[in-house]
Design an enzyme around this catalytic site. Structure first.
Site, short mmCIF file in Angstrom:
data_model
loop_
_atom_site.label_atom_id
_atom_site.label_comp_id
_atom_site.label_asym_id
_atom_site.label_seq_id
_atom_site.Cartn_x
_atom_site.Cartn_y
_atom_site.Cartn_z
N GLU A 46 0.83 -1.21 0.00
CA GLU A 46 0.00 0.00 0.00
C GLU A 46 0.86 1.25 0.00
O GLU A 46 1.93 1.28 0.63
CB GLU A 46 -0.91 0.08 1.24
CG GLU A 46 -1.85 -1.09 1.42
CD GLU A 46 -3.03 -1.08 0.47
OE1 GLU A 46 -3.27 -0.04 -0.18
OE2 GLU A 46 -3.71 -2.12 0.41
N THR A 47 0.36 2.27 -0.69
CA THR A 47 0.86 3.63 -0.53
C THR A 47 -0.28 4.48 0.00
O THR A 47 -1.38 4.47 -0.56
CB THR A 47 1.36 4.21 -1.87
OG1 THR A 47 2.51 3.45 -2.30
CG2 THR A 47 1.77 5.66 -1.71
#
Length: 264
Positions: A46-47
């Site tokens: 995830e970002t």
């Protein structure tokens, strides 16, 4: 354009444990295609992107992108975002995030780590033969939540660790998060999470999966507080408690990279 960047191991007591997330604060939203390209470039599960919330509903707006798509809820990147904000401002006790599909989320200091409040997404029993076949496990019970989460309960921690899903079959099912879980020995509940559709074959530690598991296991255990462990290669311990319509998860974070993303 220069964007601050931090890579943070969430649900970790030391570097190289838990689940890594990129946290990137912005002054205003970039277009969705650019956000997706940045997440693909980061190539982490995830970002998280933060923008100050001008509405007053929370401190920040928060969105999460995998390398393949935006998601409705991401627990570990929310915990990492809380760590990013709170570790840079020691006067804060908590921080709130306004999200597009999961409401307002909060991360607060608790002991040496943090407590994070997520919505309690209670799953309901449902037959899922295609999902079970793709996972290649023998289920005790199968449950589903409308946000795209399948909870497949098996008999014992060994069965969780032995799961060897068919990655192509899992990805072909659609944008789902598949959880294999059981009563454990490493912790009271042990799980693994498979998300091949999102270009994450096995997620290291998944906060949103615990938002689904905690209501289920609280009922079975007959109590609202218990320990969990996600048995991925990296692994991560998660403290769990059910508080009404909220799931509170506890854990630590470790910043491992700080720098600048240079956006052309």
């Amino acid at each position: 354009m220069r964007i601050p960047f931090a890579q943070i191991d969430a649900f970790a007591e030391a570097a190289f444990e838990g689940n890594p997330a990129a946290v990137m604060p912005l002054s205003a939203w970039l277009d969705d295609a650019t956000l997706q390209k940045i997440a693909r470039e980061n190539n982490l599960s995830e970002t998280a992107f933060l923008v100050p919330d001008a509405s007053g509903a929370a401190d920040f707006e928060l969105r999460w992108f995998t390398p393949a798509a935006e998601v409705a809820l991401c627990g570990h990147a929310t915990l990492a975002s809380g760590h990013f904000v709170l570790s840079s401002d020691t006067t804060r006790a908590r921080v709130t995030f306004c999200t597009r599909q999961a409401g307002v989320l909060e991360v607060a200091r608790e002991g040496a780590g943090y407590a994070m409040g997520l919505p309690a997404w209670t799953p309901a029993p449902r037959d899922m033969p295609e999902i079970v076949a793709a996972l290649g496990v023998e289920p005790v019970e199968t449950l589903w939540h409308e946000k795209g989460y399948a909870l497949v309960v098996v008999e014992g921690e060994a069965a969780v660790r032995a799961a060897r899903p068919d990655g192509r079959a899992v990805a072909a099912l659609g944008p789902y998060v598949l959880i294999v879980a059981a009563r454990g020995e490493t912790a009271e509940i042990v799980s693994r999470v498979f998300t091949h559709y999102f270009d994450i074959p096995e997620d290291p530690v998944t906060g949103s999966a615990h938002a689904v598991m905690v209501p289920y296991w609280a009922r079975l255990l007959g109590r609202d507080t218990f320990s969990a462990y996600q048995a991925s290669a990296r692994g991560g311990h998660v403290g769990c408690r059910l508080a009404g319509d909220r799931v509170v998860l506890t854990g630590g974070c470790v910043t491992v990279i700080e720098g600048t993303f240079l956006l052309p």
